[in-house]
Write a protein that holds these residues in place. Structure first.
Motif, short mmCIF file in Angstrom:
data_model
loop_
_atom_site.label_atom_id
_atom_site.label_comp_id
_atom_site.label_asym_id
_atom_site.label_seq_id
_atom_site.Cartn_x
_atom_site.Cartn_y
_atom_site.Cartn_z
N ALA A 15 -6.93 8.43 4.25
CA ALA A 15 -6.57 7.40 3.28
C ALA A 15 -7.01 6.03 3.78
N ALA A 16 -6.84 5.78 5.06
CA ALA A 16 -7.27 4.50 5.63
C ALA A 16 -8.78 4.31 5.48
N ARG A 17 -9.54 5.37 5.69
CA ARG A 17 -11.00 5.29 5.53
C ARG A 17 -11.36 4.92 4.09
N VAL A 18 -10.69 5.56 3.14
CA VAL A 18 -10.96 5.28 1.72
C VAL A 18 -10.60 3.84 1.40
N LEU A 19 -9.44 3.41 1.84
CA LEU A 19 -9.02 2.03 1.56
C LEU A 19 -10.00 1.02 2.15
N LEU A 20 -10.44 1.25 3.38
CA LEU A 20 -11.40 0.34 4.01
C LEU A 20 -12.73 0.33 3.28
N THR A 21 -13.16 1.51 2.83
CA THR A 21 -14.42 1.60 2.11
C THR A 21 -14.33 0.88 0.77
N GLU A 22 -13.22 1.07 0.08
CA GLU A 22 -13.08 0.49 -1.26
C GLU A 22 -12.74 -0.99 -1.25
N GLY A 23 -11.92 -1.43 -0.28
CA GLY A 23 -11.44 -2.80 -0.36
C GLY A 23 -11.50 -3.62 0.90
N GLY A 24 -12.10 -3.06 1.97
CA GLY A 24 -12.19 -3.82 3.20
C GLY A 24 -10.84 -3.92 3.89
N MET A 25 -10.79 -4.81 4.88
CA MET A 25 -9.60 -4.86 5.73
C MET A 25 -8.34 -5.29 4.99
N GLU A 26 -8.50 -6.07 3.91
CA GLU A 26 -7.32 -6.51 3.16
C GLU A 26 -6.63 -5.34 2.46
N ALA A 27 -7.40 -4.29 2.17
CA ALA A 27 -6.84 -3.15 1.44
C ALA A 27 -6.00 -2.23 2.32
N LEU A 28 -6.18 -2.33 3.63
CA LEU A 28 -5.47 -1.44 4.53
C LEU A 28 -4.07 -1.97 4.80
N THR A 29 -3.13 -1.49 3.99
CA THR A 29 -1.72 -1.86 4.14
C THR A 29 -0.88 -0.59 4.18
N PHE A 30 0.31 -0.70 4.72
CA PHE A 30 1.18 0.47 4.76
C PHE A 30 1.62 0.93 3.37
N PRO A 31 1.92 0.01 2.45
CA PRO A 31 2.23 0.49 1.09
C PRO A 31 1.06 1.24 0.46
N ALA A 32 -0.16 0.76 0.70
CA ALA A 32 -1.33 1.45 0.13
C ALA A 32 -1.52 2.81 0.79
N LEU A 33 -1.30 2.90 2.10
CA LEU A 33 -1.40 4.20 2.78
C LEU A 33 -0.36 5.17 2.23
N ALA A 34 0.86 4.68 2.04
CA ALA A 34 1.93 5.52 1.51
C ALA A 34 1.57 6.02 0.11
N ALA A 35 1.06 5.11 -0.72
CA ALA A 35 0.70 5.49 -2.09
C ALA A 35 -0.42 6.52 -2.10
N ARG A 36 -1.42 6.35 -1.24
CA ARG A 36 -2.57 7.28 -1.20
C ARG A 36 -2.18 8.66 -0.73
N THR A 37 -1.19 8.74 0.15
CA THR A 37 -0.84 10.03 0.74
C THR A 37 0.40 10.66 0.12
N GLY A 38 1.14 9.91 -0.69
CA GLY A 38 2.36 10.43 -1.27
C GLY A 38 3.53 10.41 -0.30
N LEU A 39 3.37 9.75 0.84
CA LEU A 39 4.46 9.63 1.80
C LEU A 39 5.28 8.38 1.49
N ALA A 40 6.50 8.38 1.95
CA ALA A 40 7.30 7.16 1.86
C ALA A 40 6.74 6.16 2.86
N ARG A 41 6.88 4.89 2.53
CA ARG A 41 6.36 3.86 3.42
C ARG A 41 6.99 3.98 4.81
N SER A 42 8.24 4.31 4.87
CA SER A 42 8.91 4.48 6.17
C SER A 42 8.29 5.63 6.97
N SER A 43 7.78 6.64 6.27
CA SER A 43 7.14 7.76 6.96
C SER A 43 5.83 7.34 7.63
#
Length: 195
Positions: A15-43
Motif C-alpha cells: 500500500a505504501a508503494r502505491v501511495l508513493l507512486t500515486e501521490g508522492g511523499m505527501e500521500a504516505l500517511t497512516f490513515p491512507a495506509l489503513a484505508a488501503r489495507t482495510g486495517l484500523a489506523r491503530s493497527s
C-alpha cells in the motif's frame, strides 16, 4: 499468527508503494495506509511507529531489488564502457520512478543517520561494480572517478526533475529523458571531448 502478521506487514508495504507512486511523499500517511489495507489506523502503528519506519522498511526491501536490477544490466554488458553506460542509464531510469523519488525524499528528511548509512552501504556494492569497470578502462583513481561519475548521475537526475517541475522550457525546447541520459552517458564515457 506470525505468518498472518507477515502478510499484513507486506500488505502495508504494498500500500505504501502505491501511495508513493500515486501521490508522492505527501500521500504516505497512516490513515491512507489503513484505508488501503482495510486495517484500523491503530493497527498500522502495531507494525510501524512512524512514516520514517515505513520508509526504512521499504528501503530494506526495495533498495536491494533496485540495486539488483542495475547490477543485472551491468553484468549483461561485455565491455567496461558498456557496464558504465548501464550503471548510468539504470540509475536514471530508477530516479524517474515516482516511488523511488518519494522514498529518497522521505529518506533525506525523516530517516535517522543509522538508517541512511544502511542505504549508503547498499549503494556501495554498485559503486564497487562501477569501480571495477573504471579500473578496466585504465583509470588510475577509480574510486575518485566513481564518486565523480555519481555526481554526473545526480546532476542528470536534478536536471530532469527541474524540467519536469517547470514544464517545457521557453519555446517548447526541453530535453527528453532519453536526451538527458544520452548526455550523461557521453559525459561519463568521453568527458567534455564530445557534446
Amino acid at each position: 499468527m506470525a505468518e498472518h502478521r507477515q502478510l499484513q506487514r507486506a500488505a502495508l508495504l504494498d500500500a505504501a508503494r502505491v501511495l508513493l507512486t500515486e501521490g508522492g511523499m505527501e500521500a504516505l500517511t497512516f490513515p491512507a495506509l489503513a484505508a488501503r489495507t482495510g486495517l484500523a489506523r491503530s493497527s498500522v502503528y502495531e507494525y510501524f511507529r512512524s512514516r520514517a519506519a515505513v520508509v526504512e522498511a521499504l528501503c530494506e526491501v526495495d533498495f536491494p531489488l533496485w540495486a539488483a536490477e542495475i547490477e543485472a544490466g551491468m553484468e549483461s554488458c561485455d565491455t567496461a564502457a558498456g557496464r558504465i553506460e548501464a550503471y548510468v542509464r539504470g540509475q536514471l531510469v530508477l530516479a524517474a520512478d515516482p516511488r523511488h523519488r518519494a522514498v529518497v525524499a522521505i529518506s533525506a528528511l525523516e530517516l535517522d543517520e543509522a538508517a541512511r548509512e544502511r542505504i549508503r552501504a547498499a549503494h556501495g556494492k554498485l559503486v564497487g561494480l562501477v569501480t571495477q569497470a573504471l579500473e578496466e578502462l585504465g583509470h588510475t583513481q577509480p574510486r575518485l572517478t566513481a564518486a565523480l561519475l555519481q555526481g554526473i548521475v545526480e546532476a542528470a537526475v536534478r536536471h530532469g526533475e527541474q524540467l519536469a517541475a517547470a514544464g517545457a522550457m521557453p519555446g517548447g525546447m526541453a530535453e527528453s529523458p532519453e536526451q538527458i541520459a544520452d548526455a550523461a552517458v557521453a559525459m561519463a564515457l568521453h568527458g567534455l571531448a564530445r557534446g
